[in-house]
Design a protein around this motif. Structure first.
Motif, PDB file in Angstrom:
ATOM      1  N   ILE A 146       0.570   2.204  -5.947  1.00  0.00           N
ATOM      2  CA  ILE A 146       1.980   1.935  -6.218  1.00  0.00           C
ATOM      3  C   ILE A 146       2.198   1.861  -7.720  1.00  0.00           C
ATOM      4  O   ILE A 146       1.415   1.229  -8.429  1.00  0.00           O
ATOM      5  CB  ILE A 146       2.427   0.585  -5.601  1.00  0.00           C
ATOM      6  N   GLY A 163       5.286   4.078  -3.306  1.00  0.00           N
ATOM      7  CA  GLY A 163       3.860   4.086  -3.035  1.00  0.00           C
ATOM      8  C   GLY A 163       3.338   5.434  -2.565  1.00  0.00           C
ATOM      9  O   GLY A 163       4.092   6.267  -2.045  1.00  0.00           O
ATOM     10  N   PHE A 189      -3.608   2.447  -1.033  1.00  0.00           N
ATOM     11  CA  PHE A 189      -2.170   2.600  -1.272  1.00  0.00           C
ATOM     12  C   PHE A 189      -1.957   2.388  -2.765  1.00  0.00           C
ATOM     13  O   PHE A 189      -2.261   1.316  -3.295  1.00  0.00           O
ATOM     14  CB  PHE A 189      -1.422   1.555  -0.439  1.00  0.00           C
ATOM     15  N   GLY A 209       3.298  -0.931   4.727  1.00  0.00           N
ATOM     16  CA  GLY A 209       3.292   0.463   4.323  1.00  0.00           C
ATOM     17  C   GLY A 209       4.338   0.831   3.293  1.00  0.00           C
ATOM     18  O   GLY A 209       4.510   2.006   2.981  1.00  0.00           O
ATOM     19  N   GLU A 210       5.029  -0.178   2.783  1.00  0.00           N
ATOM     20  CA  GLU A 210       6.067   0.087   1.789  1.00  0.00           C
ATOM     21  C   GLU A 210       5.764  -0.678   0.504  1.00  0.00           C
ATOM     22  O   GLU A 210       4.935  -1.579   0.474  1.00  0.00           O
ATOM     23  CB  GLU A 210       7.444  -0.307   2.329  1.00  0.00           C
ATOM     24  N   ALA A 211       6.464  -0.314  -0.559  1.00  0.00           N
ATOM     25  CA  ALA A 211       6.306  -1.016  -1.824  1.00  0.00           C
ATOM     26  C   ALA A 211       7.096  -2.321  -1.819  1.00  0.00           C
ATOM     27  O   ALA A 211       8.029  -2.489  -1.032  1.00  0.00           O
ATOM     28  CB  ALA A 211       6.766  -0.119  -2.966  1.00  0.00           C
ATOM     29  N   PRO A 212       6.751  -3.252  -2.673  1.00  0.00           N
ATOM     30  CA  PRO A 212       7.486  -4.517  -2.756  1.00  0.00           C
ATOM     31  C   PRO A 212       8.906  -4.327  -3.264  1.00  0.00           C
ATOM     32  O   PRO A 212       9.176  -3.423  -4.059  1.00  0.00           O
ATOM     33  CB  PRO A 212       6.670  -5.336  -3.759  1.00  0.00           C
ATOM     34  N   GLY A 269       7.922   1.905  -7.209  1.00  0.00           N
ATOM     35  CA  GLY A 269       8.042   3.151  -6.476  1.00  0.00           C
ATOM     36  C   GLY A 269       7.666   2.910  -5.028  1.00  0.00           C
ATOM     37  O   GLY A 269       7.161   1.844  -4.677  1.00  0.00           O
TER      38      GLY A 269
END
Lengths: 109, 116
Positions: B93, B110, B91, A40-43, B108
């Motif tokens: 990003i 996302g 999602f 659920g997060e960005a890399p 960012g």
């Protein structure tokens, strides 16, 4: 075509060492990146290799062999927070990033 | 490292409406920004590359009339999903960075889009 292969999923034990492999076939090579991505997060950036050899950064190390089209990410002293997906990406001759599908790493106590 | 923000972090919209997602580089000037889409348990898929002051370059299979990208300044790029459908739920990003050499991309946080 361009292709990056990495295992889909790996499991390791807290405190242990794990090696995540990545092989690539791309049109040209301008560097290889490893990113960590929590669900659920960005890399987030981990490492960059453009020359053969080992780059060490704390508990994480990344290795590259350009002749073999091969890299690995080595994680030592595994912690529960290391549970995440690890993405291998290569910049091709056009400096475009080609992404692998990611390796989901599960850490067990 | 450089900071990239995205807004909103999540959005729910009805089918047929349009949604705008903003991507800002907070402490550096980003001449190039990238927009990605990621479906559950899949890797990042590059949608388009936008350069400040010029038209975006879309990847094969991405509809430019559906996903409108505007990179009007060195610190802001926007992605507008027009006439959204449930299959656009994903999602999204953004990242910023130069294309050359060792330059990493700064991502960012996302935006989670759900189209009902």
């Amino acid at each position: 075509g361009q292709n990056i292969d990495q295992p889909t999923e790996m499991t390791a034990t807290e405190g242990a060492i794990v090696q995540i492999n990545c092989t690539y076939q791309t049109s040209g090579f301008n560097g290889l990146f490893w990113y960590q991505q929590h669900a659920g997060e960005a890399p987030t950036f981990l490492s960059y290799n453009v020359l053969d050899g080992l780059e060490e950064k704390g508990r994480f190390s990344s290795f590259l062999s350009r002749s073999k089209g091969y890299s690995y990410l080595l994680l030592k002293e595994l912690q529960m927070k290391d549970s995440a997906s690890y993405l291998c990406a290569v910049k091709d001759s056009n400096y475009q990033l080609i992404w692998g599908a990611g390796t989901k790493l599960i850490i067990k106590p | 490292g450089a900071v990239v923000s995205q807004h909103p972090s999540w959005v729910i919209c009805k089918s047929g409406t349009s949604v705008k997602i903003e991507c800002r580089s907070l402490d550096f000037q980003a001449t190039t920004m990238f927009w990605y889409r990621q479906f559950p348990k899949q890797s990042l898929m590059l949608m388009a590359t936008s350069n400040e002051g010029s038209k975006a370059t879309y990847e094969q299979g991405v509809e430019k009339d559906k996903f409108l990208i505007n990179h009007a300044s060195l610190t802001l790029s926007t992605l507008t999903v027009t006439s959204a459908h449930p299959e656009d739920s994903s999602f999204y990003i953004c990242s910023a960075g130069s294309t050359g050499g060792s330059s990493e991309q700064y991502f960012g946080p996302g935006t989670r889009l759900t189209v009902t």
